[in-house]
Enzyme design. Structure first.
Site, PDB file in Angstrom:
ATOM      1  N   ARG A 149     -10.044 -16.050 105.936  1.00 27.51           N
ATOM      2  CA  ARG A 149     -10.665 -15.733 107.234  1.00 27.51           C
ATOM      3  C   ARG A 149     -12.115 -15.289 107.022  1.00 27.51           C
ATOM      4  O   ARG A 149     -13.012 -15.723 107.726  1.00 27.51           O
ATOM      5  CB  ARG A 149      -9.859 -14.647 107.946  1.00 27.51           C
ATOM      6  CG  ARG A 149      -8.739 -15.153 108.842  1.00 27.51           C
ATOM      7  CD  ARG A 149      -7.824 -16.164 108.159  1.00 27.51           C
ATOM      8  NE  ARG A 149      -6.699 -16.549 108.986  1.00 27.51           N
ATOM      9  CZ  ARG A 149      -5.512 -15.940 108.985  1.00 27.51           C
ATOM     10  NH1 ARG A 149      -5.273 -14.938 108.148  1.00 27.51           N
ATOM     11  NH2 ARG A 149      -4.549 -16.340 109.789  1.00 27.51           N
ATOM     12  N   ASP A 178      -6.353 -21.201 104.738  1.00 28.94           N
ATOM     13  CA  ASP A 178      -5.854 -20.939 106.095  1.00 28.94           C
ATOM     14  C   ASP A 178      -6.586 -21.861 107.058  1.00 28.94           C
ATOM     15  O   ASP A 178      -7.388 -22.702 106.644  1.00 28.94           O
ATOM     16  CB  ASP A 178      -6.035 -19.452 106.463  1.00 28.94           C
ATOM     17  CG  ASP A 178      -4.850 -18.959 107.309  1.00 28.94           C
ATOM     18  OD1 ASP A 178      -4.647 -19.521 108.393  1.00 28.94           O
ATOM     19  OD2 ASP A 178      -4.138 -18.034 106.869  1.00 28.94           O
ATOM     20  N   HIS A 249      -0.929 -23.005 109.271  1.00 31.89           N
ATOM     21  CA  HIS A 249      -2.179 -22.410 108.756  1.00 31.89           C
ATOM     22  C   HIS A 249      -2.956 -23.400 107.891  1.00 31.89           C
ATOM     23  O   HIS A 249      -3.453 -23.053 106.821  1.00 31.89           O
ATOM     24  CB  HIS A 249      -1.853 -21.129 107.961  1.00 31.89           C
ATOM     25  CG  HIS A 249      -1.419 -19.986 108.836  1.00 31.89           C
ATOM     26  ND1 HIS A 249      -2.297 -19.320 109.662  1.00 31.89           N
ATOM     27  CD2 HIS A 249      -0.210 -19.421 109.046  1.00 31.89           C
ATOM     28  CE1 HIS A 249      -1.638 -18.377 110.325  1.00 31.89           C
ATOM     29  NE2 HIS A 249      -0.370 -18.423 109.986  1.00 31.89           N
ATOM     30  N   GLU A 316       4.510 -18.763 110.433  1.00 29.55           N
ATOM     31  CA  GLU A 316       3.874 -19.091 111.709  1.00 29.55           C
ATOM     32  C   GLU A 316       3.523 -20.571 111.823  1.00 29.55           C
ATOM     33  O   GLU A 316       2.418 -20.922 112.227  1.00 29.55           O
ATOM     34  CB  GLU A 316       2.602 -18.235 111.878  1.00 29.55           C
ATOM     35  CG  GLU A 316       2.912 -16.752 111.901  1.00 29.55           C
ATOM     36  CD  GLU A 316       1.666 -15.882 112.037  1.00 29.55           C
ATOM     37  OE1 GLU A 316       1.736 -14.879 112.752  1.00 29.55           O
ATOM     38  OE2 GLU A 316       0.620 -16.188 111.415  1.00 29.55           O
TER      39      GLU A 316
HETATM   40  C1  ACM Z   1       1.618 -13.191 108.289  1.00 21.99           C
HETATM   41  O1  ACM Z   1       1.163 -12.076 108.583  1.00 21.99           O
HETATM   42  N1  ACM Z   1       1.472 -14.204 109.113  1.00 21.99           N
HETATM   43  C2  ACM Z   1       2.318 -13.415 107.058  1.00 21.99           C
END
Ligand code: ACM
Length: 542
Positions: A149, A178, A249, A316
């Site tokens: 990030r 990511d 991600h 996610e």
């Molecule tokens: C996470 O915080 N998405 C692993």
């Protein structure tokens, strides 16, 4: 009592006397002590200006370093004994790692100025006459740093490895990829870094913030940078566990190689490296092409990182595109899978087998439990304790890192002056009272908890001073949780810890760590007008 952090298992102090280091004090290293000898001469040599000549000094004026099988037997390979006597100092490790952790204790005992890189005038260097025995509670004492990030240049990463070593932390979970950036050079796929390592602008604050930092942000590590980082960590007995996040991600990778995305759902050639925060819907397509591509990535990753574990993310992964994709649906049918969750499980399972065939083990975020996980795989339990409990009961190894407790991006006080406040309030005391092993596990299940890890996600941390502010002082409390054998959370002596912190703040000052002061952020640590997303109330107990 000493003011060592993390608190040692056993300490006796002998009546107020000292062993004083002087220009004749020798540093004598036995077999297996070479790393620690080199490290001590470099760090203490710089801080004190003393030469610490090899071999024994005169009349016992010597710090002796040995690796000792009797220490191994009593305290394990990461344990150590330190005896500071008028007749000399003897540091004995159960293994090279234990010796190194003992050297960290020795440095703390010399006082805060032992953390400087040049001697201050008029200092004396004294160790209190004492005897210590120490060993860690957990073999996995981790810090996860998100360099995707916001990129942290190599120098900053090496500095964090030193900060970890000073706190006896030994696993660096390196979150390298990511949606917002790909940070490791992969020679066979140069566009991953040519295209994927930078973005044209960046959301400033939480994703709902209207603010933008209107300048390009980027950076990546060359393979030689990675080799240097891994070697620097190894010299400090820290294992680097790389994370390459799949199948979610992954927008930065898809922006670089559009064929990795769900091309029958969206025009992936129009995707760019993401400039905002949240969970991107743009995930990898479950095709053979994607599998072969990532096998190529992991081949280079295995060549760079010798760690047993390789982290494949798995968190996610939004399934909207897979639901809409005829190709993904055909894949589900062809494999006889029930749904998109099983498709994710198949994807992760492929890499579990692939890693296992190469003598490595997969670790992933607790979503990898959904749809079943491969034998030998381990879980980073982040959405609370639940995933870790389920994994331990099913015979999988677990690293406990619940977001409610040890996500250091979460704000550390309730005040409106906290910079870009995110999530729950997690104070120094809250972290000190975090317990990695939840109740309800039997002894063999509890042994599956390899340890614990603090996670630093950097959406709202644009530089290393912001990372320092979020990580410290809480990482010191976390280190004590991970290393020391503490009583139950409610019975922990937080007042005693705070007393020892008085000395530790002075060590952090000498190290140049931009921690959050106990009284709150300094003016330049604040970010007035930059919206965060605080969550009120205590975190749910999951
Ligand atoms: C996470 O915080 N998405 C692993």
């Amino acid at each position: 009592m000493t003011d060592v952090i993390p608190e040692p298992r056993y300490v006796v102090s002998y009546g107020g006397g000292f062993f004083e280091l002087d220009p004749d004090t020798g540093l004598a290293a036995g077999e297996g002590a070479e790393h620690t000898e080199r490290w001590l001469r470099a760090t203490l040599g710089a801080a004190t200006g003393l030469p610490l000549p090899p071999g024994g000094g005169t009349d016992g004026n010597v710090i002796r370093l040995t690796v000792d099988s009797s220490v191994t037997k009593d305290l394990g390979t990461e344990g150590y004994r330190l005896a500071v006597m008028p007749t000399g100092v003897h540091l004995a490790g159960g293994g090279p790692a234990g010796l190194f952790w003992g050297a960290q204790t020795l440095r703390q005992l010399l006082g805060p100025d032992a953390y400087r890189r040049a001697p201050l005038p008029g200092r004396s260097w004294r160790l209190p006459l004492s005897h210590l025995q120490d060993s860690p509670r957990f073999p996995w004492r981790g810090l996860m740093l998100d360099v995707a990030r916001h990129f942290m240049p190599k120098e900053g990463v090496l500095r964090y490895l030193d900060l970890m070593a000073a706190h006896k932390l030994n696993v660096f979970h390196f979150h390298l990829t990511d949606d917002q950036g790909w940070r490791v050079r992969i020679e066979r796929y140069p566009r991953l870094t040519e295209v994927g390592s930078w973005r044209t602008r960046t959301k400033f604050g939480h994703r709902a913030s209207p603010l933008w930092e209107e300048k390009p942000h980027g950076g990546f590590y060359t393979q030689d940078d990675i080799r240097e980082i891994v070697a620097y960590a190894a010299e400090r007995h820290i294992t680097v566990v790389p994370e390459i996040d799949v199948p979610g991600h992954s927008q930065a990778a898809i922006a670089a190689y559009p064929e990795l995305g769900n091309t029958d759902v969206i025009d992936t050639t129009s995707l760019t490296v993401w400039d905002s925060w949240g969970i991107s819907p743009n995930v990898l397509a479950p095709t053979d092409n994607t599998l072969r591509f990532y096998e190529g990535v992991f081949e280079e990753v295995l060549g760079l990182f010798p760690s047993e574990f390789v982290h494949i993310g798995g968190d996610e992964c939004r399934k909207d595109q897979w639901r809409a994709s005829p190709a993904a649906q055909a894949r589900i049918k062809e494999l006889g899978l029930a749904d998109e969750d099983e498709l994710q499980s198949w994807f992760i399972g492929h890499f579990a087998k692939w890693l296992s065939a190469r003598g490595r083990r997969l670790i992933g975020w607790d979503e990898i439990l959904e749809g079943g996980i491969a034998e030998g795989a381990a879980v980073s339990s982040w959405r609370g304790y639940g995933g870790g409990i389920a994994a331990a009961r099913a015979g999988h190894d677990v690293v406990m890192c619940p977001e409610q407790h040890v996500y250091l991006d979460h704000r550390q006080a309730a005040g409106a002056d906290e910079p870009v406040p995110i999530g729950f309030v997690r104070t120094l005391e809250d972290v000190y009272r975090f317990e990695p092993v939840p109740p309800g596990l039997d002894e063999s299940q509890a042994r599956r908890i390899l340890g614990t890890q603090a996670n630093v996600w950097t959406e709202v941390m644009e530089d290393h001073a912001r990372v320092d502010y979020q990580a410290f002082p809480r990482l010191a409390a976390f280190a004590e949780v991970a290393w020391s054998t503490l009583p139950a959370p409610g019975e922990r002596d937080f007042a005693g810890f705070e007393r020892r912190m008085a000395a530790h703040y002075r060590r952090l000052d000498a190290l140049g760590v931009a921690y959050r002061p106990p009284a709150g952020p300094l003016p330049w640590q604040q970010r007035p007008g930059v919206p965060g997303r605080p969550i009120d109330g205590p975190p749910p107990n999951r």
